[in-house]
Design a protein around this motif. Structure first.
Motif, short mmCIF file in Angstrom:
data_model
loop_
_atom_site.label_atom_id
_atom_site.label_comp_id
_atom_site.label_asym_id
_atom_site.label_seq_id
_atom_site.Cartn_x
_atom_site.Cartn_y
_atom_site.Cartn_z
N UNK A 261 0.82 -1.20 0.00
CA UNK A 261 0.00 0.00 0.00
C UNK A 261 0.86 1.26 0.00
N UNK A 262 1.95 1.23 0.76
CA UNK A 262 2.85 2.39 0.78
C UNK A 262 3.41 2.66 -0.61
N UNK A 263 3.76 1.59 -1.32
CA UNK A 263 4.30 1.77 -2.67
C UNK A 263 3.29 2.47 -3.57
N UNK A 264 2.07 1.98 -3.59
CA UNK A 264 1.06 2.56 -4.48
C UNK A 264 0.71 3.99 -4.09
N UNK A 265 0.57 4.26 -2.79
CA UNK A 265 0.23 5.62 -2.37
C UNK A 265 1.38 6.57 -2.67
N UNK A 266 2.60 6.15 -2.36
CA UNK A 266 3.77 7.00 -2.60
C UNK A 266 3.95 7.28 -4.08
N UNK A 267 3.73 6.27 -4.92
CA UNK A 267 4.01 6.39 -6.35
C UNK A 267 2.88 7.05 -7.12
N UNK A 268 1.64 6.73 -6.77
CA UNK A 268 0.50 7.16 -7.59
C UNK A 268 -0.59 7.93 -6.83
N UNK A 269 -0.54 7.94 -5.51
CA UNK A 269 -1.58 8.62 -4.75
C UNK A 269 -2.62 7.67 -4.19
N UNK A 270 -3.43 8.16 -3.28
CA UNK A 270 -4.38 7.32 -2.56
C UNK A 270 -5.49 6.78 -3.47
N UNK A 271 -5.98 7.59 -4.40
CA UNK A 271 -7.05 7.13 -5.27
C UNK A 271 -6.57 5.96 -6.14
N UNK A 272 -5.38 6.07 -6.68
CA UNK A 272 -4.83 4.99 -7.50
C UNK A 272 -4.62 3.74 -6.63
N UNK A 273 -4.11 3.94 -5.42
CA UNK A 273 -3.89 2.80 -4.52
C UNK A 273 -5.20 2.07 -4.24
N UNK A 274 -6.28 2.83 -4.03
CA UNK A 274 -7.59 2.23 -3.79
C UNK A 274 -8.06 1.45 -5.02
N UNK A 275 -7.84 2.01 -6.22
CA UNK A 275 -8.25 1.33 -7.45
C UNK A 275 -7.43 0.06 -7.67
N UNK A 276 -6.14 0.11 -7.36
CA UNK A 276 -5.28 -1.07 -7.51
C UNK A 276 -5.72 -2.17 -6.55
N UNK A 277 -6.09 -1.78 -5.35
CA UNK A 277 -6.56 -2.76 -4.38
C UNK A 277 -7.90 -3.36 -4.81
N UNK A 278 -8.78 -2.53 -5.32
CA UNK A 278 -10.06 -3.03 -5.83
C UNK A 278 -9.84 -4.00 -6.98
N UNK A 279 -8.90 -3.68 -7.87
CA UNK A 279 -8.60 -4.57 -8.99
C UNK A 279 -8.10 -5.92 -8.49
N UNK A 280 -7.27 -5.90 -7.46
CA UNK A 280 -6.76 -7.16 -6.91
C UNK A 280 -7.88 -7.96 -6.26
#
Length: 338
Positions: A261-280
């Motif tokens: 989660x830290x990687x996705x938030x740091x790299x792309x922001x919280x909205x992208x991290x949420x979308x990546x988690x939803x995709x998984x």
């Protein structure tokens, strides 16, 4: 040759005998390669440091500063341990031209270290170079990767050939390259890094306790103008997860979810991290349906999807929770290094 010296950084966590075997294999290359070996006990909290130091003394390794053994008082994770090595430098106080990161359960074969060093010398724009890694059974390990993405998260969890073909440009684990190729990131089990690349990014982000730290390092290096390459002519034998016990996880530890989660938030922001988690989650649910219909095998550790949902909801809805480095791990095995 002084400007071409290599500092091998070998991180130990409760695997002293294996660390000594890895060190012995690496030292064979240093017979005719300018450089030094730095063994760091990463806060093992047992007798590892004493065992390694006594064995090194008995074998004459400590004569002439070719090998040094130091101890970190705490286990801050893989990246934090490697940062200690970056800061320690060579025995004479200077900095090497290259750092070679080596896992305690990885054993260099042939001229691996020289091959990686020479590759970086011959390719000025390359900042990092990783090896072909095979298991002790000879089976190749995936070590050439693309950066994680929303599409990549879905593909990795749905585990279906149709989606893998449709999403091929985003599949994280690349098909094994047969020749040298530029990649997004490569594994830290056997990784040569140019000093200037380390200086450009400031070393590892110590917020990562374990996992995703190499991914983040290579991404920041790329943004600073340094390429990462996979060099199959260099080879290591790798036991894999000797300290983490990942192959036998009965439950995915919290630090893995934290790091992801830290990687996705740091790299792309919280909205992208949420979308990546939803995709998984969606991919995992679809694979779960296939398991019911087609009797597919279980692919993730038990309760993975439930743990992912709980962790992600807590973290995304409650910013400021404990970082990966602050996560208290439930068992000694969970705290161990890669």
């Amino acid at each position: 040759m002084a400007q071409q010296r290599v500092l091998i950084i070998l991180l130990n966590y409760r695997t002293p005998e294996m660390t000594l075997q890895s060190a012995e294999a690496a030292l064979r290359e240093l017979d005719d390669l300018p450089g030094e070996l730095l063994i760091i006990d990463n806060g093992s909290g047992d007798s590892s440091y004493t065992q390694i130091r006594r064995a090194a003394e008995a074998r004459g390794w400590l004569d002439g500063n070719k090998v040094r053994v130091i101890a970190s008082p705490v286990n801050g994770g893989f990246g934090a341990g490697m940062n200690i090595g970056f800061k320690t430098g060579l025995a004479d106080g200077s900095t090497p031209a290259f750092y070679f990161l080596l896992n305690s359960d990885a054993f260099v074969q042939g001229s691996t270290i020289r091959t990686l060093r020479d590759f970086l010398l011959e390719h000025p724009g390359a900042g990092l170079a990783g090896s072909f890694v095979r298991g002790t059974d000879g089976a190749p390990h995936r070590t050439a990767f693309r950066f994680p993405s929303i599409a990549g998260e879905f593909e990795a969890s749905v585990r279906t050939g149709l989606f893998t073909r449709l999403l091929k440009p985003w599949v994280v684990a690349m098909e094994m390259p047969q020749a040298e190729v530029q990649v997004d990131w490569t594994a830290g089990a056997s990784l040569m890094i140019r000093r200037e690349a380390v200086e450009a990014v400031g070393g590892f982000d110590e917020t990562f306790f374990l996992y995703f730290e190499e991914t983040d390092l290579c991404r920041r290096a790329a943004r600073a103008g340094w390429r990462t390459h996979y060099v199959p002519a260099s080879e290591v034998e790798h036991i894999g997860s000797a300290s983490t016990g990942m192959k036998g996880w009965q439950r995915t530890p919290a630090y893995w979810f934290d790091s992801r989660l830290h990687y996705f938030i740091k790299t792309h922001g919280r909205a992208y991290a949420a979308a990546a988690t939803l995709a998984r989650m969606c991919g995992s649910l679809l694979y779960g349906l296939r398991r019911l219909i087609q009797n597919k095998p279980q692919a993730d550790p038990p309760y993975f999807l439930r743990d992912l949902c709980r962790h992600s909801l807590r973290a995304l809805l409650a910013p400021g929770r404990a970082s990966p480095n602050e996560t208290r791990l439930p068992s000694p095995l969970a705290k161990e290094q890669k």
